[in-house]
Scaffold this motif. Sequence first.
Motif, PDB file in Angstrom:
ATOM      1  N   THR A 316      13.996 -38.709  25.145  1.00 24.82           N
ATOM      2  CA  THR A 316      13.276 -37.588  25.731  1.00 24.82           C
ATOM      3  C   THR A 316      14.271 -36.643  26.407  1.00 24.82           C
ATOM      4  OG1 THR A 316      12.975 -38.636  27.888  1.00 24.82           O
ATOM      5  CG2 THR A 316      11.337 -39.122  26.174  1.00 24.82           C
ATOM      6  N   GLU A 317      13.832 -35.444  26.654  1.00 23.45           N
ATOM      7  CA  GLU A 317      14.692 -34.486  27.345  1.00 23.45           C
ATOM      8  C   GLU A 317      15.026 -34.971  28.754  1.00 23.45           C
ATOM      9  OE1 GLU A 317      15.971 -31.375  25.815  1.00 23.45           O
ATOM     10  OE2 GLU A 317      15.472 -32.945  24.358  1.00 23.45           O
ATOM     11  N   ALA A 318      14.066 -35.631  29.387  1.00 21.20           N
ATOM     12  CA  ALA A 318      14.310 -36.154  30.730  1.00 21.20           C
ATOM     13  C   ALA A 318      15.386 -37.238  30.699  1.00 21.20           C
ATOM     14  CB  ALA A 318      13.014 -36.711  31.314  1.00 21.20           C
ATOM     15  N   THR A 319      15.353 -38.093  29.681  1.00 20.28           N
ATOM     16  CA  THR A 319      16.376 -39.133  29.549  1.00 20.28           C
ATOM     17  C   THR A 319      17.741 -38.523  29.299  1.00 20.28           C
ATOM     18  OG1 THR A 319      14.792 -40.771  28.721  1.00 20.28           O
ATOM     19  CG2 THR A 319      17.122 -41.121  28.177  1.00 20.28           C
ATOM     20  N   ARG A 320      17.789 -37.536  28.405  1.00 20.75           N
ATOM     21  CA  ARG A 320      19.075 -36.878  28.120  1.00 20.75           C
ATOM     22  C   ARG A 320      19.667 -36.262  29.385  1.00 20.75           C
ATOM     23  NH1 ARG A 320      19.044 -36.669  22.361  1.00 20.75           N
ATOM     24  NH2 ARG A 320      16.953 -36.373  21.537  1.00 20.75           N
ATOM     25  N   GLN A 321      18.816 -35.649  30.206  1.00 20.48           N
ATOM     26  CA  GLN A 321      19.333 -35.020  31.418  1.00 20.48           C
ATOM     27  C   GLN A 321      19.827 -36.044  32.424  1.00 20.48           C
ATOM     28  OE1 GLN A 321      19.686 -31.218  32.569  1.00 20.48           O
ATOM     29  NE2 GLN A 321      21.142 -32.834  32.932  1.00 20.48           N
ATOM     30  N   LYS A 322      19.152 -37.174  32.512  1.00 22.04           N
ATOM     31  CA  LYS A 322      19.637 -38.241  33.395  1.00 22.04           C
ATOM     32  C   LYS A 322      21.019 -38.710  32.966  1.00 22.04           C
ATOM     33  CE  LYS A 322      15.342 -40.341  35.099  1.00 22.04           C
ATOM     34  NZ  LYS A 322      14.551 -41.596  35.174  1.00 22.04           N
ATOM     35  N   LEU A 323      21.173 -38.966  31.679  1.00 22.68           N
ATOM     36  CA  LEU A 323      22.443 -39.476  31.170  1.00 22.68           C
ATOM     37  C   LEU A 323      23.545 -38.435  31.270  1.00 22.68           C
ATOM     38  CD1 LEU A 323      20.572 -41.728  30.177  1.00 22.68           C
ATOM     39  CD2 LEU A 323      21.776 -41.689  27.981  1.00 22.68           C
ATOM     40  N   LEU A 324      23.214 -37.182  31.005  1.00 20.36           N
ATOM     41  CA  LEU A 324      24.223 -36.130  30.974  1.00 20.36           C
ATOM     42  C   LEU A 324      24.675 -35.689  32.362  1.00 20.36           C
ATOM     43  CD1 LEU A 324      22.879 -33.870  28.085  1.00 20.36           C
ATOM     44  CD2 LEU A 324      25.058 -35.091  28.087  1.00 20.36           C
ATOM     45  N   ALA A 325      23.783 -35.768  33.353  1.00 18.84           N
ATOM     46  CA  ALA A 325      24.187 -35.206  34.649  1.00 18.84           C
ATOM     47  C   ALA A 325      23.533 -35.836  35.863  1.00 18.84           C
ATOM     48  CB  ALA A 325      23.935 -33.697  34.662  1.00 18.84           C
ATOM     49  N   SER A 326      22.219 -36.026  35.844  1.00 17.26           N
ATOM     50  CA  SER A 326      21.508 -36.378  37.075  1.00 17.26           C
ATOM     51  C   SER A 326      22.005 -37.672  37.695  1.00 17.26           C
ATOM     52  CB  SER A 326      20.006 -36.469  36.798  1.00 17.26           C
ATOM     53  OG  SER A 326      19.507 -35.257  36.287  1.00 17.26           O
ATOM     54  N   ASN A 327      22.220 -38.702  36.860  1.00 11.15           N
ATOM     55  CA  ASN A 327      22.696 -39.981  37.397  1.00 11.15           C
ATOM     56  C   ASN A 327      24.068 -39.827  38.037  1.00 11.15           C
ATOM     57  OD1 ASN A 327      20.353 -41.157  36.425  1.00 11.15           O
ATOM     58  ND2 ASN A 327      21.315 -41.991  34.587  1.00 11.15           N
ATOM     59  N   ALA A 328      24.918 -39.069  37.382  1.00  9.09           N
ATOM     60  CA  ALA A 328      26.279 -38.863  37.895  1.00  9.09           C
ATOM     61  C   ALA A 328      26.274 -38.064  39.177  1.00  9.09           C
ATOM     62  CB  ALA A 328      27.129 -38.180  36.843  1.00  9.09           C
ATOM     63  N   GLU A 329      25.425 -37.050  39.266  1.00  9.99           N
ATOM     64  CA  GLU A 329      25.369 -36.233  40.471  1.00  9.99           C
ATOM     65  C   GLU A 329      24.989 -37.086  41.678  1.00  9.99           C
ATOM     66  OE1 GLU A 329      24.222 -31.781  38.847  1.00  9.99           O
ATOM     67  OE2 GLU A 329      22.615 -33.262  39.031  1.00  9.99           O
ATOM     68  N   SER A 330      24.078 -38.008  41.472  1.00  6.09           N
ATOM     69  CA  SER A 330      23.676 -38.894  42.554  1.00  6.09           C
ATOM     70  C   SER A 330      24.755 -39.933  42.867  1.00  6.09           C
ATOM     71  CB  SER A 330      22.374 -39.600  42.169  1.00  6.09           C
ATOM     72  OG  SER A 330      21.997 -40.550  43.138  1.00  6.09           O
ATOM     73  N   PHE A 331      25.350 -40.517  41.835  1.00  5.43           N
ATOM     74  CA  PHE A 331      26.329 -41.581  41.989  1.00  5.43           C
ATOM     75  C   PHE A 331      27.581 -41.071  42.716  1.00  5.43           C
ATOM     76  CE2 PHE A 331      29.793 -44.309  40.497  1.00  5.43           C
ATOM     77  CZ  PHE A 331      29.242 -45.588  40.555  1.00  5.43           C
ATOM     78  N   PHE A 332      28.077 -39.915  42.318  1.00  9.45           N
ATOM     79  CA  PHE A 332      29.320 -39.380  42.879  1.00  9.45           C
ATOM     80  C   PHE A 332      29.102 -38.322  43.965  1.00  9.45           C
ATOM     81  CE2 PHE A 332      30.942 -41.006  38.804  1.00  9.45           C
ATOM     82  CZ  PHE A 332      32.064 -41.687  39.236  1.00  9.45           C
ATOM     83  N   GLY A 333      27.868 -37.898  44.146  1.00  3.82           N
ATOM     84  CA  GLY A 333      27.609 -36.880  45.156  1.00  3.82           C
ATOM     85  C   GLY A 333      28.176 -35.523  44.798  1.00  3.82           C
ATOM     86  N   VAL A 334      28.131 -35.181  43.510  1.00  6.81           N
ATOM     87  CA  VAL A 334      28.654 -33.889  43.069  1.00  6.81           C
ATOM     88  C   VAL A 334      27.532 -32.964  42.601  1.00  6.81           C
ATOM     89  CG1 VAL A 334      30.902 -34.844  42.435  1.00  6.81           C
ATOM     90  CG2 VAL A 334      29.080 -34.771  40.722  1.00  6.81           C
TER      91      VAL A 334
END
Length: 334
Positions: A316-334
Amino acid sequence: MKVVDIHSHFFPKSWEDLSLKFGGLPHGGDWPWLRHAGDGKAMLMRGEQEFRPIYSACWDPQVRLEEMARDGVDKQIISATPILFAYEKPVAQALYCAQLFNDAALEICAAGQGKLFAMAQVPLQDADTACEEVSRAKKNGHVGVQIGNHVGLKNMDDSAVLTFLQHCAEQDIAVFVHPWDMMASERTKDYMMGWTVGMPAETQLSIVSLILGGGFDRLSDKLKICFAHGGGSFAFLLGRLENAWLHRDIARGKSEHPPSHYLDRFYLDTAVFDGDALQFLIKKMGEDRLMFGTDYPFPLGEQQMGQLIKTTPGLTEATRQKLLASNAESFFGV
């Protein structure tokens, strides 16, 4: 879609001759240095031995930004290549190298127009010194720390490594684990099998040792830790690991729970280069535990950055966005 690449590497364009500094001989021993060939190309050297050809994207932020723009990558987190770790050196020398390359990484990021962020390296062979350096690095602007998956014969469940990881948990410092110094070097010396076979094996070993060694049971659940290269073969062989844990006491190690219990304690990057593998990782790990990584700018990295996640069917588009950016933004605080 926003795109954040958590797994990319850098080298400064030049640095002082570490062989001369620590050994008194120019380019002696096995210290790394760059032999520039012109036209933006260089050979990474280890002493007098050629190690890897690289190009200007490693040290020139403008080239990096241009290639990120070409592939639609909004942000990139850069980290050292493991050859720079110096875990086998005296602690003082490894600390000097860590500070040298940590400061160099921030210089590259300073010219990155707000799109580049850095992970630090530390002298992991000494937990106290490593803790001090990672705290210094965080204060200076690093968004996390990259460590190798072992120190000599010490795996991730070693008490000193766990001390460092607990420090990172307490200080809210994200940890990225990268394989290096691969096992069975004599048997994998041909055809780049050290990279294609040895690295995934090292990554699986690091995850399994942290689980079975009781590491996750001892560490705070606040620890943010991610393993490179899709976790190697871990997800595919989880069933074998689980079966062994259930049916052989000796296979349980020090862990309080079966291996599958710990899947929510760590993250993996998506550098697997195959749509079927990515779908399998999502099924096993969940879409909230994966982050986009390329291994840029090396030939074994994803050459069209982001295309695997963008083109793998069934997401899904929501899954793609999590993998591409959202998870990383939260994990690294960027």
